[in-house]
Design an enzyme around this catalytic site. Sequence first.
Site, short mmCIF file in Angstrom:
data_model
loop_
_atom_site.label_atom_id
_atom_site.label_comp_id
_atom_site.label_asym_id
_atom_site.label_seq_id
_atom_site.Cartn_x
_atom_site.Cartn_y
_atom_site.Cartn_z
N ILE A 149 30.44 -8.33 20.98
CA ILE A 149 29.39 -9.18 21.51
C ILE A 149 30.06 -10.42 22.08
CG2 ILE A 149 27.57 -8.27 20.02
CD1 ILE A 149 27.94 -10.59 18.16
N ASP A 150 29.38 -11.09 22.99
CA ASP A 150 29.99 -12.24 23.67
C ASP A 150 30.39 -13.32 22.67
OD1 ASP A 150 29.52 -11.00 26.09
OD2 ASP A 150 27.58 -11.98 26.36
N LYS A 151 31.38 -14.10 23.05
CA LYS A 151 31.91 -15.15 22.18
C LYS A 151 30.82 -16.07 21.66
CE LYS A 151 35.22 -19.01 22.15
NZ LYS A 151 36.24 -19.75 22.95
N THR A 153 27.59 -15.44 21.55
CA THR A 153 26.47 -14.71 20.95
C THR A 153 26.80 -14.48 19.49
OG1 THR A 153 25.88 -13.61 23.02
CG2 THR A 153 25.13 -12.57 20.98
#
Length: 330
Positions: A149-151, A153
């Site tokens: 998952i994105d940094k 998020t």
Amino acid sequence: MSFVDDEDAPPGETVSLTLATEHAGGRLDKTLAEHLPDLSRARIQALMAAGMVTREGKVLTDTSAKAQAGDYELLIPPPEAAEPQAEAIPLTVLFEDPHLIVVEKPPGMAVHPAPGTPSGTLVNALLHHCGSSLSGIGGVARPGIVHRIDKETSGIVVVAKSDAAHKGLSALFAAHDIDRVYVALVRGAPSPAKATIVTQIGRSSTDRKKMAVLKSGGREAITHYSTRTVFGQQKKPQAARLECTLETGRTHQIRVHLASKGCPCLGDPVYGSGPPTPAVREAMAQAGLSRQALHAAVLGFVHPVTGEALRFESPLPPDMAKLEALLSAL
């Protein structure tokens, strides 16, 4: 949640380009970037600084020089396979057995080392927690990683500890046989309140660091969303809480899809075009929200080795929970 998406060129690759006279005359780094869409302008500048760009055999280092017609070669050096180091970073572990581990990733932590983020990642923390038991299939920099998952998020991530689990989890993600639910706090509210978004997503033609909905090309992306709470007047909502269920896992998928509906995640620095109302901005400031308001709240799957049905839920982290409480008062 999105699958790992590598952009690095193959090790030691030589990229050749013949620049015609009608395309010469502009700034060199910009011209090369325009004719080599797989390389960003910043990447070309770095290659030139390292002496990796030549024209007719002559090394070119002046990025601002005028582009001349002729044959260019760019040498893409092999990436450095830096061995991640174990770091004593606290982890919130939801589940662990000999085959896999499920953790809650806080916002601001990258899943694995990458250029610009060599340490402080989830992989560094897992190496300290698990020792050498992480699956090696993911490679040197990404042991055990089957999804990310994105940094910025927050939320639930599963990591493989055995090769059998790695292969099994990868198959589940590839078959979309994973239950993944995200909570998003967004600007305004989507219409209709519940729907499925189906588009093609790929690199933006104007900014390679961004993803975009494409009319052609890209990869199919499917997001199911449902509006759970509307904040402010029903006829003119200021914000909303959405639940998004992923059927595919493209890079930045939820953020791109919600922005395409005119309801970007609050605080999204990349896709959050257009400011929220003053009241919502004040709530964001009070809550200390400094990232996109997106949280991987649910992860469910069948254990690839034991066959046990597993499902994990994660409450909103403090910044999003406080923001939701403040929005509820609008």
